[in-house]
Every structure is written in structure tokens, then in C-alpha cells.
Design a protein around this motif. Structure first.
Motif, PDB file in Angstrom:
ATOM      1  N   TYR A 484      -9.344 -16.912   4.707  1.00  0.00           N
ATOM      2  CA  TYR A 484      -9.572 -16.601   6.152  1.00  0.00           C
ATOM      3  C   TYR A 484      -9.545 -15.089   6.396  1.00  0.00           C
ATOM      4  CZ  TYR A 484      -9.558 -21.242   5.733  1.00  0.00           C
ATOM      5  OH  TYR A 484     -10.425 -23.002   5.731  1.00  0.00           O
ATOM      6  N   LYS A 485      -9.889 -14.539   7.501  1.00  0.00           N
ATOM      7  CA  LYS A 485      -9.369 -13.562   7.531  1.00  0.00           C
ATOM      8  C   LYS A 485      -8.651 -13.638   8.679  1.00  0.00           C
ATOM      9  CE  LYS A 485     -12.504  -9.260  10.205  1.00  0.00           C
ATOM     10  NZ  LYS A 485     -13.360  -9.016  10.980  1.00  0.00           N
ATOM     11  N   SER A 486      -7.627 -13.235   8.929  1.00  0.00           N
ATOM     12  CA  SER A 486      -6.785 -12.558   9.914  1.00  0.00           C
ATOM     13  C   SER A 486      -6.153 -11.309  10.243  1.00  0.00           C
ATOM     14  CB  SER A 486      -5.124 -13.010   8.618  1.00  0.00           C
ATOM     15  OG  SER A 486      -4.400 -13.577   9.941  1.00  0.00           O
ATOM     16  N   GLU A 487      -5.497 -11.734  11.576  1.00  0.00           N
ATOM     17  CA  GLU A 487      -5.566 -10.667  12.068  1.00  0.00           C
ATOM     18  C   GLU A 487      -4.038 -10.375  12.688  1.00  0.00           C
ATOM     19  OE1 GLU A 487      -4.503  -7.712  15.741  1.00  0.00           O
ATOM     20  OE2 GLU A 487      -4.001 -10.291  16.028  1.00  0.00           O
ATOM     21  N   TRP A 488      -3.206  -9.643  13.107  1.00  0.00           N
ATOM     22  CA  TRP A 488      -1.571  -9.733  13.120  1.00  0.00           C
ATOM     23  C   TRP A 488      -1.375  -8.000  13.457  1.00  0.00           C
ATOM     24  CZ3 TRP A 488       2.968  -7.283  10.238  1.00  0.00           C
ATOM     25  CH2 TRP A 488       3.965  -8.249  11.319  1.00  0.00           C
ATOM     26  N   SER A 489      -1.190  -7.835  15.123  1.00  0.00           N
ATOM     27  CA  SER A 489      -0.892  -6.845  15.022  1.00  0.00           C
ATOM     28  C   SER A 489      -1.706  -5.251  15.441  1.00  0.00           C
ATOM     29  CB  SER A 489       0.727  -6.395  14.985  1.00  0.00           C
ATOM     30  OG  SER A 489       1.417  -7.508  16.307  1.00  0.00           O
ATOM     31  N   GLY A 490      -2.719  -5.698  14.991  1.00  0.00           N
ATOM     32  CA  GLY A 490      -3.825  -4.885  14.634  1.00  0.00           C
ATOM     33  C   GLY A 490      -4.786  -4.441  13.023  1.00  0.00           C
ATOM     34  N   GLU A 491      -3.652  -5.235  12.567  1.00  0.00           N
ATOM     35  CA  GLU A 491      -3.774  -5.279  11.027  1.00  0.00           C
ATOM     36  C   GLU A 491      -4.264  -6.377  10.712  1.00  0.00           C
ATOM     37  OE1 GLU A 491      -3.791  -5.421   7.410  1.00  0.00           O
ATOM     38  OE2 GLU A 491      -3.651  -3.663   7.898  1.00  0.00           O
ATOM     39  N   ILE A 492      -5.813  -5.921  10.151  1.00  0.00           N
ATOM     40  CA  ILE A 492      -6.971  -7.237   9.535  1.00  0.00           C
ATOM     41  C   ILE A 492      -6.437  -7.694   8.379  1.00  0.00           C
ATOM     42  CG2 ILE A 492      -9.536  -7.790   8.996  1.00  0.00           C
ATOM     43  CD1 ILE A 492      -8.958  -7.246  12.151  1.00  0.00           C
ATOM     44  N   GLU A 493      -6.450  -8.742   7.720  1.00  0.00           N
ATOM     45  CA  GLU A 493      -5.794  -8.754   6.260  1.00  0.00           C
ATOM     46  C   GLU A 493      -6.217 -10.529   6.053  1.00  0.00           C
ATOM     47  OE1 GLU A 493      -1.555  -9.014   7.489  1.00  0.00           O
ATOM     48  OE2 GLU A 493      -1.547 -10.550   7.524  1.00  0.00           O
ATOM     49  N   ILE A 494      -6.461 -10.645   5.009  1.00  0.00           N
ATOM     50  CA  ILE A 494      -6.615 -11.735   4.352  1.00  0.00           C
ATOM     51  C   ILE A 494      -5.530 -13.283   4.612  1.00  0.00           C
ATOM     52  CG2 ILE A 494      -8.153 -13.428   2.880  1.00  0.00           C
ATOM     53  CD1 ILE A 494      -9.636 -10.961   2.237  1.00  0.00           C
ATOM     54  N   GLU A 608       1.171  10.048  -0.119  1.00  0.00           N
ATOM     55  CA  GLU A 608       0.044   8.950  -0.179  1.00  0.00           C
ATOM     56  C   GLU A 608       0.608   7.393   0.229  1.00  0.00           C
ATOM     57  OE1 GLU A 608      -1.101   8.768  -5.069  1.00  0.00           O
ATOM     58  OE2 GLU A 608      -1.831   9.958  -3.288  1.00  0.00           O
ATOM     59  N   GLY A 609      -0.327   6.519   0.472  1.00  0.00           N
ATOM     60  CA  GLY A 609      -0.130   5.521   0.627  1.00  0.00           C
ATOM     61  C   GLY A 609      -1.359   4.810   0.714  1.00  0.00           C
ATOM     62  N   PHE A 610      -0.801   3.567   1.221  1.00  0.00           N
ATOM     63  CA  PHE A 610      -1.586   1.765   1.590  1.00  0.00           C
ATOM     64  C   PHE A 610      -1.419   2.699   3.277  1.00  0.00           C
ATOM     65  CE2 PHE A 610      -1.510   0.697  -2.471  1.00  0.00           C
ATOM     66  CZ  PHE A 610      -2.829   0.769  -3.225  1.00  0.00           C
ATOM     67  N   LEU A 611      -3.157   1.854   4.067  1.00  0.00           N
ATOM     68  CA  LEU A 611      -2.964   2.767   5.243  1.00  0.00           C
ATOM     69  C   LEU A 611      -2.322   0.970   5.408  1.00  0.00           C
ATOM     70  CD1 LEU A 611      -3.412   4.689   7.337  1.00  0.00           C
ATOM     71  CD2 LEU A 611      -5.816   4.484   7.469  1.00  0.00           C
ATOM     72  N   TYR A 612      -1.224   0.216   6.203  1.00  0.00           N
ATOM     73  CA  TYR A 612      -0.868  -0.594   6.634  1.00  0.00           C
ATOM     74  C   TYR A 612      -1.481  -0.329   8.236  1.00  0.00           C
ATOM     75  CZ  TYR A 612       1.195  -5.241   7.838  1.00  0.00           C
ATOM     76  OH  TYR A 612       1.155  -6.268   8.172  1.00  0.00           O
ATOM     77  N   TRP A 613      -1.648  -0.936   9.080  1.00  0.00           N
ATOM     78  CA  TRP A 613      -1.604  -1.009  10.714  1.00  0.00           C
ATOM     79  C   TRP A 613      -0.715  -2.106  11.098  1.00  0.00           C
ATOM     80  CZ3 TRP A 613      -5.238   3.009  11.629  1.00  0.00           C
ATOM     81  CH2 TRP A 613      -5.170   3.055  13.069  1.00  0.00           C
ATOM     82  N   TYR A 614      -0.174  -1.635  11.912  1.00  0.00           N
ATOM     83  CA  TYR A 614       1.116  -2.294  12.501  1.00  0.00           C
ATOM     84  C   TYR A 614       1.175  -1.654  14.271  1.00  0.00           C
ATOM     85  CZ  TYR A 614       5.631  -4.302  13.973  1.00  0.00           C
ATOM     86  OH  TYR A 614       5.901  -5.271  15.456  1.00  0.00           O
ATOM     87  N   ASN A 615       0.081  -2.142  14.978  1.00  0.00           N
ATOM     88  CA  ASN A 615       0.212  -1.620  16.238  1.00  0.00           C
ATOM     89  C   ASN A 615      -0.210  -0.180  16.290  1.00  0.00           C
ATOM     90  OD1 ASN A 615       0.633  -4.188  17.724  1.00  0.00           O
ATOM     91  ND2 ASN A 615       2.855  -4.006  17.298  1.00  0.00           N
TER      92      ASN A 615
END
Length: 627
Positions: A484-494, A608-615
């Protein structure tokens, strides 16, 4: 265009005739007097494209000479492929009685129809060469130029060209070149003064030069409007059926694109089903020699375009092979994989081609390349050679095989695209084919995964899996994910996801995207969860739990200890950002964890790294380099 199946063999009939030049592939007709001229024009185009890759700008010689390139490549080229041969060859083919194809793999969008019809309009465009008036920005200008460095008399290498096509204002040439051409009259010869940038090849960097320019003409292209009259004229001349209206053309195009997508999907599905034990020796040697001819022909074209000193081995090395022999071996095997698969299925189904069908195909190739009346079918086959004719036969056979396999197709629910995922509502159920890029630690039956497809990145939160399965989720592994598509503090995840490893031989590791210029912009969010890099960052002070300045913190507030997440601040262009070393991704024993612990305030770093999103952007960093 007479409706045909696109050639799927990798050679694409490349030495004497490079592919079927239909309206969808070329914007104008090719009408040479001799087939050699057609081949030369195509190869020169390829050579020019290669030159543009090797050159920094259109008027610069390559940074590396042929000798330098040979030295720099060293042992870095690909390992030679092992070839097992026998007199007749031996293959095994998996069951193909049921061919599962995702429903969305054959869906045709209105945008695709519009694009294809636009290609028809562009093919029908009329171009006129105008040698009067003054040059303006945006003109498709044809120029001659010759450049001489200040204080010298002879043109420098790579600085001369005749009949060069350039769109003025495109920035294709060094700064100041195109700007000084604009405003001059067509037919005029004049000099301009330029200075090569400091960031250029050593021979030219920072030097002044004088270019003598002749503005030959501009090309003005008129594209017809899409009307019923256009449809009637175009279909009569180019299609296999007479159409009357724009709507009929759209339906024809939809069916054409659907058929191509269906055959592409069938071919993709059956391709992995062949297992070659040994390759037939005679046919292998024939195709290998054919590939070598291709390499040598391109070498001659590179030389003709000014790239001296290159041989077949070096061209192969540019493509990642150790030698021309390895290149030819690999591509001969690639072609034989397709040929042997086609041959096996055709024999199973009793499919054959007649001489008339082959001749009809060859006749279509002659017509498509503007050679009608220049060669008969038999003459064309004779000058094209045995390998070309062999490939042509299997191309015709492939068309019949794919058509016969339609009855084996079973449509299944398809994977969503990245665009589909992005447009889905939060909490919507999603189904995707993804590739593992990195994993966090496995714990209590679950593990978070950074994943990607070829269009974007994904974060799968707490993917349910056994510890054994977790060990198989290495970078590049293809998995089918439902959740399920989910959202947490701006981060879009599964979230609430399950997966299945797709053992079809398909792997993918995404390239790292340089996101430095996007840091602090609204566009950065478009790279969420993708592997990114940032350059030239300055480490800024953080404040620990005791109020002291530090280059990093354990946890976001400094309350943690060794082994916890690391947080550190960096700045770029006066703005400060917070980056994280996520301990579940990169633990205390990893190089990046140790590197961040060794940072000092004021250090300049690349990361370099993965562009996680938290606020906002909160990259999970996997690598840090102090400059």
C-alpha cells in the motif's frame, strides 16, 4: 511504410544496409545512387555521434589520443566471453506453451499515438535551403569553419569542418562562437575571435583563436498539418491500407502500436527460455566475421571524420570489451541466441519461409532505402553477403513466429509504472516490479528496502521476509512487490508489503544522480528515494546534548551512543542541511560511519546516498569523501 516487424537481431544489418529506414526512424528520404553511399552516410552519422561523445565541444579534438586511450583502458575492459562450439549446435528451450504478458505492457496511450502521428508529419515535412538574409538565433545553419590559434598559421586539429549543421544559439560550440555568427549574412565569409574556456583540453584551454566562417545557408522546414487530405495522401504512399480520415489514422496507429508492443512483449518473454549448450560453428564464424566487418567499417568512418589512430580493438574497448575478438564473439552469440530460439520454435510449429517471402522482404528494404531501380533483389542479396541474407531470413521467420505465438499469450495483471505509483492515492493498493538497491538490517521477520525501477526510486518499509530471503535481496535483484502506498512526514513509501523474487535473469542497479544543483530547490523532491550525490559541501557545527559544538551527533539530538544513527550538518551556498547515516543501513563497522565520525567542522566533502524525505530532504548517506 509497408508494415513490418522491427528487426530484433542486434546486428541490424549494419555493414551495407543499416536497418529498415521507415518514416518513424528517419525524417526524410534517402535516395543515394549507390548502396555504398547509403551505408557511408549512416556510418558517418555514427562516427560523428561518437566524435561528439569523445569531444568536449564540436570544435575540439578528443581529450585523449588513440595511444592515450589504449594506455588508459589497460585491463579495465570486459572479460572475454567463453564460446562453446559444435558442428550442429545444441540448444534447450523451456516450455513456452503459456506466455504471460502484463496487461499494461500492451496498452497504447493517446500520447503515444500523437507522438507516432507526429513522426509521420515530420517525415512528410518539406525542407528548403535558403542562402539569403541574415542569420538569427534558432536558425538551422550550414557553415564551413577553420580555426587557427593566435600566433600560428595552420588550423589546429579538429578545428575545421565543411558543411557543418548547427542550430544557432544551441550552445553546441564554445562560448562566443555562435553569438558572433548570428547577424551575419548568408553567403558571407568572415572571421570571429574566441577564447577557449580554461576547463578545456590541455592543448586549447584558455587560448585565443580566430575562426574563418562561411555561412552557406539555412534550412527551413515546413511540417504539414494533420488533415483528412494529408491522411489520404500519406496512407496511399506509405501505408499498407488506404485511409480517409484523421480518426481512421488514429485507429490504424493504435492497432500498429499495440501489435508492436505485443510482439515486443512476446519476444521479451520467450528470450530467457533458450539455453545454448553449444553454438553451431559455421554460423557462429559467419556472424563473427560479419561483426568484425562492422567494426572495421566504423573505424574507417571515424578516420574519415578526423578521428585518426583508432582500430577495431580500440572501438571494441570503448564499448567495454577487451578486444575486437571478444566484441565479435559476444555479439555473434547474442545474435545466435535469437536465431536459435526462432529456429527451434519455428520447427516446433512447422513454420517455414518461402523464397518469395524473403524476396518480398528484401524488396521492401530496397524501397525503404531509396534504391528502387538501382539493384534487383538478387543483386542486392549478392552484394549484401551471406551473413546479411541469413539475418534477413530469420527476421522474416521471426515475424511469422511471433504471430503464431499470439495464441500462447495469457494476459495477467501488470506491474504499475513509476508514474502510476506517483499518481496513486495514499493508502491505495500497489503492485510493482522493482529492483533492490540496498537493504537495512533484517529484524524480527522484516527489513526495509531501498528499491528502484528504471524511472524512479522507492522505499519499502518493513518488508516482510524470512532471514533466508533477506540474504537473497542483494542489489540488482528483481522483485514483484505488492503493498500500500503510504506517506509519513513527507516520505512516500510502500507499507504492509509482500514480495516475490522474479528469477528471470533481469537485474538493474540505478546510476547515482548528481543532485548538487537541486539541493534547496523544490525540484529535489522529484528524486525522492533515488541514489543521489552532492559535491562541495561544507561540514557545519551541530550542538550536542551538553550544548557543545560537534561535527556530528549520535541521534538527532545528541542523546545516543556508538552504533546509533549519525546526524551531521552541511552547507551549500549559505544554506545548511542535515544528513544522516542510518545505522540500520550503514552500521558502525562501515566505512561511511567511520568517515563521518572523523569529520571536522569546516571540512569540504562529497557525499552520496539515498534521498530519504522527513519533513524535507534527509538523505541516508552511504559514502563520504573529504576533499
Amino acid at each position: 511504410m509497408k508494415k513490418t516487424i522491427a528487426l530484433l537481431l542486434s546486428l541490424l544489418l549494419s555493414v551495407l544496409l543499416i536497418g529498415s529506414l521507415t518514416f518513424a526512424e528517419e525524417s526524410g528520404e534517402i535516395a543515394p545512387e549507390e548502396i555504398a553511399e547509403a551505408a557511408e552516410e549512416t556510418a558517418e552519422t555514427a562516427a560523428q555521434e561518437t566524435a561528439e561523445v569523445l569531444e568536449e565541444d564540436a570544435v575540439e579534438v578528443p581529450e585523449e589520443t588513440a595511444d592515450d586511450l589504449a594506455d588508459s583502458l589497460g585491463d579495465s575492459a570486459a572479460v572475454a566471453a567463453e564460446v562453446n562450439l559444435s558442428a550442429e549446435g545444441e540448444v534447450e528451450v523451456d516450455d513456452y506453451s503459456v506466455i504471460e504478458i502484463p496487461e499494461n505492457a500492451v496498452q497504447v496511450t493517446d500520447e503515444e499515438i500523437d507522438s507516432y502521428i507526429n513522426s509521420m508529419l515530420n517525415y512528410s515535412a518539406v525542407s528548403e535551403q535558403i542562402a539569403e538574409g541574415t542569420a538569427e538565433e534558432g536558425d538551422a545553419a550550414n557553415i564551413d569553419f577553420s580555426g587557427v590559434l593566435e600566433g600560428e598559421e595552420e588550423p589546429f586539429a579538429g578545428g575545421t569542418a565543411q558543411g557543418y549543421e548547427i542550430t544557432l544559439g544551441s550552445g553546441m560550440f564554445i562560448p562566443g562562437f555562435e553569438e558572433q555568427v548570428i547577424g551575419h549574412a548568408y553567403g558571407e565569409t568572415f572571421d570571429i575571435n574566441v577564447t577557449f574556456p580554461e576547463e578545456y583540453t590541455e592543448e586549447l584551454a584558455g587560448k585565443n583563436a580566430i575562426f574563418t566562417i562561411t555561412l552557406n545557408y539555412k534550412t527551413v522546414t515546413t511540417i504539414p498539418e494533420l488533415t483528412d487530405e494529408f491522411v489520404q495522401e500519406f496512407s496511399a504512399a506509405q501505408l499498407d491500407t488506404q485511409l480517409q480520415t484523421v480518426e481512421e489514422l488514429r485507429e490504424y496507429t493504435r492497432d500498429y502500436l499495440y501489435r508492436n508492443k505485443l510482439y515486443d512483449a512476446i519476444f521479451s518473454a520467450i528470450g530467457p527460455k533458450i539455453h545454448v549448450v553449444t553454438y553451431p560453428e559455421d554460423l557462429f564464424e559467419l556472424l563473427k566475421a560479419y561483426n568484425l566487418e562492422s567494426l572495421e567499417y566504423y573505424v574507417s568512418m571515424y578516420a574519415a571524420s578526423g578521428l585518426e589512430g583508432y582500430d577495431a580493438d580500440m572501438i571494441a574497448q570503448i564499448s567495454g570489451f577487451a578486444s575486437a575478438d571478444d566484441y565479435c564473439n559476444q555479439y555473434a552469440m547474442n545474435d545466435l541466441n535469437t536465431i536459435l530460439l526462432i529456429d527451434k520454435i519455428a520447427k516446433d510449429k512447422g513454420i517455414e519461409i518461402t523464397d518469395e517471402e524473403l524476396d518480398s522482404y528484401v524488396s521492401g528494404m530496397i524501397d525503404a532505402n531509396g534504391l528502387t531501380g538501382v539493384y534487383t533483389v538478387e543483386e542486392f542479396k549478392e552484394i549484401s553477403g551471406e551473413a546479411w541474407v541469413t539475418i534477413a531470413k530469420y527476421n522474416v521467420l521471426l515475424s511469422k513466429v511471433l504471430e503464431s505465438l499470439e495464441e500462447n499469450v495469457v494476459f495477467v495483471e501488470g506491474s504499475m509504472s513509476y508514474a502510476d505509483f506517483q499518481s496513486a492515492e495514499v493508502d491505495a493498493e500497489v503492485s510493482l516490479d522493482l529492483y533492490v538497491q540496498a537493504t537495512q538490517n533484517w529484524y524480527d521477520g522484516a527489513m526495509s528496502v531501498y528499491a528502484a525501477d528504471r524511472d524512479g526510486g522507492y522505499f519499502i518499509y518493513n518488508l516482510a521476509c524470512s532471514e533466508e530471503d533477506a540474504q537473497n535481496l542483494v542489489p540488482g535483484t528483481k522483485i514483484h512487490v505488492t503493498g500500500y502506498k503510504s506517506e509519513w512526514s513527507g516520505e512516500i513509501e510502500i507499507a504492509d508489503a509482500a514480495f516475490e523474487i522474479m528469477d528471470d535473469g533481469d537485474t538493474y542497479v540505478a546510476s547515482t544522480i548528481d543532485a548538487t544543483a537541486l539541493l534547496g530547490t523544490e525540484e529535489l523532491v522529484n528524486l525522492m528515494n533515488q541514489k543521489v550525490s552532492f559535491a562541495g559541501l561544507t561540514v557545519e557545527a551541530s550542538q550536542d546534548a551538553d550544548g557543545n559544538e560537534a561535527a556530528f551527533l549520535y541521534n538527532y539530538d545528541g542523546s545516543g551512543t556508538q552504533g546509533d544513527d549519525l546526524y551531521f550538518n552541511v552547507s551549500l551556498n549559505g544554506t545548511t542541511y542535515t544528513f544522516t547515516v542510518e545505522s540500520n543501513l550503514c552500521g558502525a563497522d562501515t566505512e561511511v560511519y567511520k568517515a563521518v565520525k572523523g569529520l571536522n567542522v569546516g571540512d569540504v566533502i562529497d557525499a552520496e546516498g539515498f534521498l530519504y524525505w522527513y519533513n524535507g530532504a534527509n538523505p541516508h548517506i552511504t559514502s563520504v569523501t573529504v576533499k
